[in-house]
Design an enzyme around this catalytic site. Structure first.
Site, mmCIF file in Angstrom:
data_model
loop_
_atom_site.group_PDB
_atom_site.id
_atom_site.type_symbol
_atom_site.label_atom_id
_atom_site.label_comp_id
_atom_site.label_asym_id
_atom_site.label_seq_id
_atom_site.Cartn_x
_atom_site.Cartn_y
_atom_site.Cartn_z
ATOM 1 N N LEU A 93 -110.214 -17.774 -10.526
ATOM 2 C CA LEU A 93 -110.544 -16.474 -9.943
ATOM 3 C C LEU A 93 -109.193 -15.871 -9.608
ATOM 4 C CD1 LEU A 93 -113.068 -14.844 -9.228
ATOM 5 C CD2 LEU A 93 -113.004 -15.832 -6.953
ATOM 6 N N ASP A 94 -108.877 -14.714 -10.157
ATOM 7 C CA ASP A 94 -107.490 -14.251 -10.086
ATOM 8 C C ASP A 94 -107.035 -13.918 -8.663
ATOM 9 O OD1 ASP A 94 -107.629 -11.330 -9.514
ATOM 10 O OD2 ASP A 94 -108.645 -11.201 -11.442
ATOM 11 N N TYR A 95 -105.749 -13.797 -8.511
ATOM 12 C CA TYR A 95 -105.076 -13.670 -7.215
ATOM 13 C C TYR A 95 -105.669 -12.548 -6.358
ATOM 14 C CZ TYR A 95 -101.106 -13.021 -3.977
ATOM 15 O OH TYR A 95 -100.313 -12.896 -2.859
#
Length: 252
Positions: free
Chosen positions: A113-115
């Site tokens: 799950l991206d930053y």
């Protein structure tokens, strides 16, 4: 006992033995092997095809002996934005592992799950389950709540529902439901079963609308619900069973 080609009843691939012991997912275990960070009976192993007997081989990762049998732990975490979904980050950014300090078992995040995104992430030390969740053939649906800049025309959303071409190839069809619309923004729910890097953000960029906020609210049978940001809960047995049998259900 260590063999590269011969397989006995107790022999499994090294990356599978590592995943079963809760060291990492199979994919991450393969990277550790390639990097020369894994030894078996004192010998550095870089061959991904290596077969081992987990009950009799001494397998070490970064010098630490792994345990072949470990109590399985399954967690659902509500990831805040501003954290990466890795065990460690080369840029020294905060990782979601900060939220699992009360867990004695060494768990790892399943998928990414991206930053800048928030929401549901599953953590476990069950490598087999991690593989079930991430394997593309199992079509594990993932649902996201998206805040978009502007108001996309129905024709643009239809392109995403049919599948849209990204640089690495076309996406699978997506399910989209409009939640609400404001003068400058649109809130949608989108469900996909792929896991490409920054996929949803890139899909909406492709139709000319940037994602202002992205929150994952579902992975297969597991829902985020009202779990507070930065907190985790243990999955209940029914959720674990459904995750483990999802691939079988899809084939039937």
């Amino acid at each position: 006992m260590l063999k590269s080609k011969q397989i006995t009843s107790n022999m499994v691939r090294l990356h599978k033995a590592m995943a079963d012991a809760g060291v990492a997912s199979r994919r991450e275990a393969e990277e550790l092997i390639r990097e020369g960070l894994v030894t078996v009976n004192g010998k550095v192993i870089t061959d991904l095809g290596t077969q081992v007997d987990p009950e009799h081989c001494h397998i070490k990762v970064r010098g630490k002996l792994i345990q072949s049998q470990q109590k399985k732990v399954y967690l659902a975490l509500n990831k805040p934005a501003g954290y990466v979904t890795t065990l460690k980050d080369p840029q020294n950014r905060p990782t979601i592992m900060e939220f699992t300090r009360g867990i004695k078992a060494r768990v790892f995040p399943v998928g990414r799950l991206d930053y800048n995104s928030e929401g549901l992430i599953i953590l476990t030390n069950d490598g087999e389950l991690a593989n079930e969740i991430m394997h593309p053939s199992h079509h594990m649906p993932k649902t996201y709540l998206v805040k978009l800049k502007g108001k996309p025309a129905p024709s643009k959303l239809e392109k995403l529902q049919r599948g849209i071409r990204l640089i690495e190839g076309p996406t699978a069809p997506a399910l989209i439901r409009k939640v609400r619309s404001l003068p400058a923004n649109t809130f949608l729910e989108i469900t996909i079963h792929e896991g490409r890097k920054r996929q949803i953000r890139r899909m909406f960029e492709k139709i000319g609308h940037s994602v202002l906020k992205l929150k994952r609210i579902r992975i297969g049978p597991v829902y985020l619900g009202d779990l507070p940001l930065g907190k985790f809960r243990r999955l209940d047995p029914s959720e674990i069973k459904l995750l483990k049998t999802w691939g079988v259900k899809e084939k039937n």
